[in-house]
Write an enzyme that holds these catalytic residues in place. Structure first.
Site, PDB file in Angstrom:
ATOM      1  N   ASP A  96       2.390 103.714  84.677  1.00  0.00           N
ATOM      2  CA  ASP A  96       3.330 104.137  83.636  1.00  0.00           C
ATOM      3  C   ASP A  96       3.057 103.562  82.246  1.00  0.00           C
ATOM      4  O   ASP A  96       3.957 103.478  81.424  1.00  0.00           O
ATOM      5  CB  ASP A  96       4.746 103.739  84.055  1.00  0.00           C
ATOM      6  CG  ASP A  96       4.852 102.248  84.369  1.00  0.00           C
ATOM      7  OD1 ASP A  96       3.983 101.483  83.906  1.00  0.00           O
ATOM      8  OD2 ASP A  96       5.798 101.849  85.066  1.00  0.00           O
ATOM      9  N   GLU A 118       0.497 105.642  92.131  1.00  0.00           N
ATOM     10  CA  GLU A 118       1.814 105.018  91.924  1.00  0.00           C
ATOM     11  C   GLU A 118       2.763 106.012  91.244  1.00  0.00           C
ATOM     12  O   GLU A 118       3.406 105.736  90.236  1.00  0.00           O
ATOM     13  CB  GLU A 118       1.730 103.713  91.119  1.00  0.00           C
ATOM     14  CG  GLU A 118       2.962 102.829  91.264  1.00  0.00           C
ATOM     15  CD  GLU A 118       2.895 101.559  90.417  1.00  0.00           C
ATOM     16  OE1 GLU A 118       3.267 101.605  89.234  1.00  0.00           O
ATOM     17  OE2 GLU A 118       2.473 100.516  90.952  1.00  0.00           O
ATOM     18  N   HIS A 209       7.329  90.098  79.602  1.00  0.00           N
ATOM     19  CA  HIS A 209       6.604  90.847  78.573  1.00  0.00           C
ATOM     20  C   HIS A 209       7.262  92.147  78.148  1.00  0.00           C
ATOM     21  O   HIS A 209       6.862  92.748  77.169  1.00  0.00           O
ATOM     22  CB  HIS A 209       5.172  91.150  79.046  1.00  0.00           C
ATOM     23  CG  HIS A 209       5.105  92.185  80.135  1.00  0.00           C
ATOM     24  ND1 HIS A 209       5.152  93.533  79.880  1.00  0.00           N
ATOM     25  CD2 HIS A 209       5.019  92.078  81.481  1.00  0.00           C
ATOM     26  CE1 HIS A 209       5.081  94.208  81.021  1.00  0.00           C
ATOM     27  NE2 HIS A 209       5.005  93.343  82.011  1.00  0.00           N
TER      28      HIS A 209
HETATM   29  C1  UD1 Z   1       1.541  96.993  78.287  1.00  0.00           C
HETATM   30  C2  UD1 Z   1       2.197  98.283  78.788  1.00  0.00           C
HETATM   31  C3  UD1 Z   1       3.246  97.950  79.840  1.00  0.00           C
HETATM   32  C4  UD1 Z   1       2.664  97.071  80.935  1.00  0.00           C
HETATM   33  C5  UD1 Z   1       1.995  95.841  80.317  1.00  0.00           C
HETATM   34  C6  UD1 Z   1       1.327  95.004  81.362  1.00  0.00           C
HETATM   35  C7  UD1 Z   1       2.544 100.163  77.249  1.00  0.00           C
HETATM   36  C8  UD1 Z   1       3.303 100.697  76.101  1.00  0.00           C
HETATM   37  N1  UD1 Z   1       2.878  98.938  77.671  1.00  0.00           N
HETATM   38  O1  UD1 Z   1       2.553  96.247  77.622  1.00  0.00           O
HETATM   39  O2  UD1 Z   1       3.718  99.157  80.408  1.00  0.00           O
HETATM   40  O3  UD1 Z   1       3.705  96.674  81.792  1.00  0.00           O
HETATM   41  O4  UD1 Z   1       1.018  96.278  79.368  1.00  0.00           O
HETATM   42  O5  UD1 Z   1       1.033  93.730  80.870  1.00  0.00           O
HETATM   43  O6  UD1 Z   1       1.660 100.804  77.751  1.00  0.00           O
HETATM   44  N2  UD1 Z   1      -2.763  91.345  73.846  1.00  0.00           N
HETATM   45  C9  UD1 Z   1      -3.893  90.567  73.665  1.00  0.00           C
HETATM   46  N3  UD1 Z   1      -4.823  90.523  74.680  1.00  0.00           N
HETATM   47  C10 UD1 Z   1      -4.696  91.210  75.834  1.00  0.00           C
HETATM   48  C11 UD1 Z   1      -3.535  91.997  76.007  1.00  0.00           C
HETATM   49  C12 UD1 Z   1      -2.584  92.058  75.009  1.00  0.00           C
HETATM   50  O7  UD1 Z   1      -4.054  89.927  72.638  1.00  0.00           O
HETATM   51  O8  UD1 Z   1      -5.578  91.139  76.691  1.00  0.00           O
HETATM   52  C13 UD1 Z   1      -1.733  91.402  72.752  1.00  0.00           C
HETATM   53  C14 UD1 Z   1      -2.165  92.270  71.587  1.00  0.00           C
HETATM   54  O9  UD1 Z   1      -1.754  91.663  70.393  1.00  0.00           O
HETATM   55  C15 UD1 Z   1      -1.357  93.555  71.802  1.00  0.00           C
HETATM   56  C16 UD1 Z   1      -0.088  93.000  72.430  1.00  0.00           C
HETATM   57  O10 UD1 Z   1      -0.532  91.947  73.267  1.00  0.00           O
HETATM   58  O11 UD1 Z   1      -1.138  94.223  70.585  1.00  0.00           O
HETATM   59  C17 UD1 Z   1       0.744  93.984  73.210  1.00  0.00           C
HETATM   60  O12 UD1 Z   1      -0.047  94.733  74.139  1.00  0.00           O
HETATM   61  P1  UD1 Z   1       0.481  96.194  74.611  1.00  0.00           P
HETATM   62  O13 UD1 Z   1      -0.509  96.754  75.584  1.00  0.00           O
HETATM   63  O14 UD1 Z   1       0.811  97.023  73.442  1.00  0.00           O
HETATM   64  O15 UD1 Z   1       1.861  95.889  75.289  1.00  0.00           O
HETATM   65  P2  UD1 Z   1       2.222  95.075  76.595  1.00  0.00           P
HETATM   66  O16 UD1 Z   1       3.509  94.395  76.357  1.00  0.00           O
HETATM   67  O17 UD1 Z   1       1.043  94.286  77.032  1.00  0.00           O
HETATM   68  N1  UDP Z   2      -0.766  88.664  86.682  1.00  0.00           N
HETATM   69  C1  UDP Z   2      -1.952  87.948  86.452  1.00  0.00           C
HETATM   70  N2  UDP Z   2      -1.903  86.833  85.651  1.00  0.00           N
HETATM   71  C2  UDP Z   2      -0.753  86.405  85.060  1.00  0.00           C
HETATM   72  C3  UDP Z   2       0.433  87.155  85.279  1.00  0.00           C
HETATM   73  C4  UDP Z   2       0.393  88.285  86.094  1.00  0.00           C
HETATM   74  O1  UDP Z   2      -3.006  88.293  86.978  1.00  0.00           O
HETATM   75  O2  UDP Z   2      -0.795  85.394  84.357  1.00  0.00           O
HETATM   76  C5  UDP Z   2      -0.825  89.876  87.545  1.00  0.00           C
HETATM   77  C6  UDP Z   2       0.238  89.981  88.610  1.00  0.00           C
HETATM   78  O3  UDP Z   2      -0.183  89.375  89.811  1.00  0.00           O
HETATM   79  C7  UDP Z   2       0.406  91.488  88.754  1.00  0.00           C
HETATM   80  C8  UDP Z   2       0.095  92.008  87.380  1.00  0.00           C
HETATM   81  O4  UDP Z   2      -0.605  90.981  86.699  1.00  0.00           O
HETATM   82  O5  UDP Z   2      -0.534  92.034  89.656  1.00  0.00           O
HETATM   83  C9  UDP Z   2       1.355  92.359  86.661  1.00  0.00           C
HETATM   84  O6  UDP Z   2       1.074  92.611  85.326  1.00  0.00           O
HETATM   85  P1  UDP Z   2       2.196  92.658  84.218  1.00  0.00           P
HETATM   86  O7  UDP Z   2       3.362  91.837  84.628  1.00  0.00           O
HETATM   87  O8  UDP Z   2       1.518  92.328  82.940  1.00  0.00           O
HETATM   88  O9  UDP Z   2       2.558  94.202  84.155  1.00  0.00           O
HETATM   89  P2  UDP Z   2       3.564  95.152  84.956  1.00  0.00           P
HETATM   90  O10 UDP Z   2       3.287  95.005  86.398  1.00  0.00           O
HETATM   91  O11 UDP Z   2       4.946  94.764  84.558  1.00  0.00           O
HETATM   92  O12 UDP Z   2       3.226  96.516  84.425  1.00  0.00           O
END
Ligand code: UD1
Ligand code: UDP
Length: 381
Positions: A96, A118, A209
């Site tokens: 999603d 999923e 997050h």
């Molecule tokens: C995204 C997904 C969310 C998912 C989550 C898992 C969308 C809109 N959101 O949210 O559904 O649950 O990922 O974690 O698709 N960043 C880094 N390094 C990384 C990753 C992120 O620096 O490896 C920082 C960047 O500044 C980025 C910010 O995190 O702009 C937010 O990342 P983003 O993918 O937009 O949103 P998430 O909250 O991670």
């Molecule tokens: N996870 C990880 N390292 C962390 C925190 C979470 O590898 O420090 C893993 C966790 O085991 C799960 C996945 O990341 O499999 C969940 O990701 P996140 O919570 O970012 O996203 P969501 O599942 O809410 O989309």
């Protein structure tokens, strides 16, 4: 050979798509093509390394403080080029995220079939979680094959008019990934995690997050955790903080500098999964963690008002508590002092999978392309 392209971009998609890619690789009927948007960078790359996946295409779209518009537009134009170059027969997307929805949309614009892994999770609240509820509904509208993790997810799809023969109940691939990763003899490399006495200390593992929790809701949760740390000397709070700077700012302001609170970088999946298995309690707003922790017999307090994963709530191992400060404090405290309540929540259940979801997805694909007569046996929880 049937060309199957997997498209993903974030940490959880990579963890949950990895078992599917590994299973596709075992079948000579399929050519597996991996395209990542890299909506996440470091958090994605650690998963690719762990499962030894080398993407064929990497759009590298992540930017600091990216908006939904940034992700959507960059991924869509990038995937147009990728699909033109690779010409897959089917695109598989997962879950999603915005990458998921855009991956399905790009495939649709190229009139390429879409498989949704999923599929069928719903809260029926347009803005919670935001934007994930609409991402999965829109992806569902574009999907030709729906790999629903549970019977509940299938019911959701049937209610929306999806044809029964287009839905396969497979279990969630996250349990496949977990089975490959958690080991009782796992040794942490990280000095802090290695040094902790897991028999004497109670580990509270925290992750947050969600976009709708940014700001006040997160602040309330952290205030409650601070109070817990001050009250219980045998508690260690381990908090791998998401890379999002908007999350980090609030975490540092409320929890920075407290002796029993360890604010660390996101952990690689292997140490994280193994840390979950040693934790006392898990507090999270994550989707994936809500699925993994029940399989490990860990009580989970979910820092959200809605969940699209009702199965473990029904089984009693997950409780939806929201982000109100006193509720978070009360529920956490209760699990620390009330053994009966703790034991009630700590029984291991497996409503989300049996470790064979990827096999079922690939079997369903083989059947779809008439490459096998072997029956499809759905996941039964
Ligand atoms: C995204 C997904 C969310 C998912 C989550 C898992 C969308 C809109 N959101 O949210 O559904 O649950 O990922 O974690 O698709 N960043 C880094 N390094 C990384 C990753 C992120 O620096 O490896 C920082 C960047 O500044 C980025 C910010 O995190 O702009 C937010 O990342 P983003 O993918 O937009 O949103 P998430 O909250 O991670
Ligand atoms: N996870 C990880 N390292 C962390 C925190 C979470 O590898 O420090 C893993 C966790 O085991 C799960 C996945 O990341 O499999 C969940 O990701 P996140 O919570 O970012 O996203 P969501 O599942 O809410 O989309």
């Amino acid at each position: 050979m049937i060309k199957v392209m997997t498209v993903f971009g974030t940490r959880p998609e990579a963890i949950k798509m990895a078992p599917v890619i590994l299973e596709l690789d075992r079948h000579s009927e399929f050519e597996s093509i991996v395209a990542v948007t890299a909506q996440h960078r470091e958090m994605l790359d650690q998963v690719l390394r762990l499962f030894d996946i080398r993407p064929d295409f990497d759009l590298d779209i992540m930017s600091a403080d990216q908006t939904l518009f940034d992700i959507t537009t960059k991924a869509l134009t990038g995937l147009d080029r990728v699909l033109t170059a690779a010409q897959p027969d089917i695109v598989l997307v997962h879950g999603d995220t915005t990458t998921t929805f855009v991956g399905a949309l790009a495939a649709f614009y190229h009139q390429i079939a879409v498989g949704h892994v999923e599929a069928g999770l719903r809260t029926l609240n347009k803005y919670s979680p935001f934007p994930e509820e609409m991402n999965r509904r829109l992806t569902g509208a574009l999907a030709d094959l729906n790999f629903a993790p549970t019977a509940t997810a299938r019911e959701n799809l049937l209610r929306e008019g999806v044809a029964r023969e287009k839905i396969f109940v497979t279990g969630n691939t996250v349990i496949d990934a977990l089975h490959r990763t958690v080991r009782s003899d796992f040794v942490f490399e990280d000095a802090l995690l290695k040094a902790i006495d897991y028999r004497r200390k109670k580990i509270i593992l925290v992750t947050t997050h969600r976009r709708e929790n940014l700001g006040e809701p997160m602040r309330n949760v952290y205030e409650a955790l601070k109070q817990i740390a001050e009250e219980f000397s045998d508690v260690e709070i381990i908090f791998p903080v998401h890379k999002n700077p908007k999350v980090r700012e609030i975490v540092d302001a409320v929890l920075g500098g407290l002796a029993q609170v360890h604010l660390i970088d996101p952990l690689d999946y292997e140490p994280f999964a193994n840390l979950m298995s040693r934790a006392e309690i898990i507090l999270t707003d994550s989707g994936g963690v809500q699925e993994e922790a029940p399989a490990l017999g860990k009580p989970v307090l979910v820092l959200r008002d809605t969940t699209e994963r009702p199965e473990a709530v029904g089984a009693g191992t997950v409780k939806l508590i929201g982000t109100d400060r006193s509720r978070v404090y009360d529920e956490t405290r209760r699990l620390l002092i009330d053994r009966t309540e703790y034991d009630r929540m700590a029984s291991a259940v497996n409503p989300y999978g049996d470790g064979r979801a990827a096999q079922r997805i690939v079997r369903a694909l083989l059947r779809h392309y008439r490459l096998t007569d072997a029956p499809f046996e759905e996941f039964q929880s």
